[in-house]
Design a protein around this motif. Structure first.
Motif, PDB file in Angstrom:
ATOM      1  N   LEU A 157      25.654 -45.240  77.928  1.00 16.05           N
ATOM      2  CA  LEU A 157      26.228 -45.252  79.252  1.00 16.05           C
ATOM      3  C   LEU A 157      25.122 -45.209  80.295  1.00 16.05           C
ATOM      4  O   LEU A 157      24.183 -44.418  80.172  1.00 16.05           O
ATOM      5  N   PRO A 158      25.240 -45.999  81.326  1.00 15.66           N
ATOM      6  CA  PRO A 158      24.233 -45.924  82.383  1.00 15.66           C
ATOM      7  C   PRO A 158      24.360 -44.600  83.137  1.00 15.66           C
ATOM      8  O   PRO A 158      25.461 -44.108  83.368  1.00 15.66           O
ATOM      9  N   THR A 159      23.231 -44.056  83.485  1.00 13.51           N
ATOM     10  CA  THR A 159      23.233 -42.774  84.185  1.00 13.51           C
ATOM     11  C   THR A 159      21.988 -42.657  85.041  1.00 13.51           C
ATOM     12  O   THR A 159      20.986 -43.334  84.792  1.00 13.51           O
ATOM     13  N   ASP A 160      22.060 -41.807  86.040  1.00 16.65           N
ATOM     14  CA  ASP A 160      20.891 -41.611  86.895  1.00 16.65           C
ATOM     15  C   ASP A 160      20.213 -40.272  86.631  1.00 16.65           C
ATOM     16  O   ASP A 160      19.236 -39.928  87.279  1.00 16.65           O
ATOM     17  N   LEU A 161      20.728 -39.518  85.651  1.00 16.36           N
ATOM     18  CA  LEU A 161      20.197 -38.192  85.358  1.00 16.36           C
ATOM     19  C   LEU A 161      20.557 -37.797  83.932  1.00 16.36           C
ATOM     20  O   LEU A 161      21.639 -38.134  83.456  1.00 16.36           O
ATOM     21  N   PHE A 162      19.654 -37.085  83.264  1.00 16.22           N
ATOM     22  CA  PHE A 162      19.936 -36.547  81.937  1.00 16.22           C
ATOM     23  C   PHE A 162      19.785 -35.036  82.046  1.00 16.22           C
ATOM     24  O   PHE A 162      18.676 -34.524  82.162  1.00 16.22           O
ATOM     25  N   ALA A 163      20.907 -34.316  82.078  1.00 19.51           N
ATOM     26  CA  ALA A 163      20.876 -32.856  82.231  1.00 19.51           C
ATOM     27  C   ALA A 163      21.313 -32.202  80.928  1.00 19.51           C
ATOM     28  O   ALA A 163      22.220 -32.682  80.252  1.00 19.51           O
ATOM     29  N   LEU A 164      20.673 -31.095  80.588  1.00 16.26           N
ATOM     30  CA  LEU A 164      21.033 -30.384  79.370  1.00 16.26           C
ATOM     31  C   LEU A 164      21.108 -28.888  79.632  1.00 16.26           C
ATOM     32  O   LEU A 164      20.564 -28.387  80.611  1.00 16.26           O
ATOM     33  N   SER A 165      21.811 -28.217  78.762  1.00 17.91           N
ATOM     34  CA  SER A 165      21.871 -26.757  78.762  1.00 17.91           C
ATOM     35  C   SER A 165      20.977 -26.280  77.636  1.00 17.91           C
ATOM     36  O   SER A 165      21.031 -26.826  76.532  1.00 17.91           O
ATOM     37  N   VAL A 166      20.157 -25.277  77.925  1.00 19.95           N
ATOM     38  CA  VAL A 166      19.205 -24.824  76.914  1.00 19.95           C
ATOM     39  C   VAL A 166      19.075 -23.299  76.976  1.00 19.95           C
ATOM     40  O   VAL A 166      18.839 -22.726  78.032  1.00 19.95           O
ATOM     41  N   TYR A 167      19.302 -22.683  75.828  1.00 24.82           N
ATOM     42  CA  TYR A 167      19.181 -21.229  75.657  1.00 24.82           C
ATOM     43  C   TYR A 167      18.269 -21.006  74.454  1.00 24.82           C
ATOM     44  O   TYR A 167      18.722 -20.975  73.322  1.00 24.82           O
ATOM     45  N   PRO A 168      16.960 -20.858  74.674  1.00 24.73           N
ATOM     46  CA  PRO A 168      15.989 -20.973  73.588  1.00 24.73           C
ATOM     47  C   PRO A 168      15.669 -19.712  72.786  1.00 24.73           C
ATOM     48  O   PRO A 168      14.713 -19.714  72.023  1.00 24.73           O
ATOM     49  N   ILE A 169      16.437 -18.633  72.912  1.00 27.94           N
ATOM     50  CA  ILE A 169      16.026 -17.402  72.221  1.00 27.94           C
ATOM     51  C   ILE A 169      15.938 -17.583  70.704  1.00 27.94           C
ATOM     52  O   ILE A 169      14.965 -17.161  70.093  1.00 27.94           O
ATOM     53  N   ALA A 170      16.921 -18.206  70.085  1.00 27.80           N
ATOM     54  CA  ALA A 170      16.880 -18.344  68.626  1.00 27.80           C
ATOM     55  C   ALA A 170      15.723 -19.227  68.166  1.00 27.80           C
ATOM     56  O   ALA A 170      14.965 -18.831  67.272  1.00 27.80           O
TER      57      ALA A 170
END
Length: 159
Positions: A1-14
């Protein structure tokens, strides 16, 4: 899909704890290579105290953490955000949703309304509050954590 942004959720403790308290140098950068759109962090956080759980009826610390660990993630995140020219980063919570004392250990016994609320939840709900409950940049009573200083400095630097 075309998009102007790639956003992610990240919780790196593990991944952090399971990798000898180190995150790979390209931990976030690798996502920026997946497409041409800029990378952003839709939400993130890091607990400021240990997260415990019941294992075979015994309470054990499953994920060890501290305010210093939280600050380390905030610094790493903000450094990566600047280096990768992220358009935005969102920290999960400015303030903890309930007092840390009620979230410590595996069972709540403080006798507060928060403890009563937590005790009414099924184990999965209690675990969720314990996981996310001390990720605020401030404690429940508004007391700033060390990571808040890094966060406000980063905000000031872009204004």
């Amino acid at each position: 899909l075309p998009t102007d942004l790639f956003a992610l959720s990240v919780y790196p403790i593990a991944p952090y704890l399971n990798n000898g308290r180190v995150l790979p140098s390209d931990y976030l950068e690798v996502f920026s290579t997946l497409q041409a759109a800029p990378l952003a962090v839709a939400e993130t956080g890091y607990p400021s105290q240990d997260i415990s759980g019941l294992v075979g009826g015994t309470c054990v610390v499953g994920l060890a953490s501290s305010p210093a660990d939280q600050q380390q993630w905030a610094r790493r995140l903000l450094d990566d955000a600047e280096r990768l020219a992220m358009p935005f980063v969102t920290w999960w919570a400015n303030e903890d949703p309930m007092p840390a004392a009620d979230l410590a250990g595996c069972t709540c016994s403080t006798g507060t309304a928060w403890c009563d609320f937590l005790s009414m939840l099924p184990p999965e709900g209690q675990n969720g509050f314990r996981y996310f409950g001390t990720m605020g940049l401030r404690a429940f009573d508004g007391t700033p954590r060390p990571a808040l200083g890094d966060w406000t400095a980063a905000i000031a630097s872009v204004r």
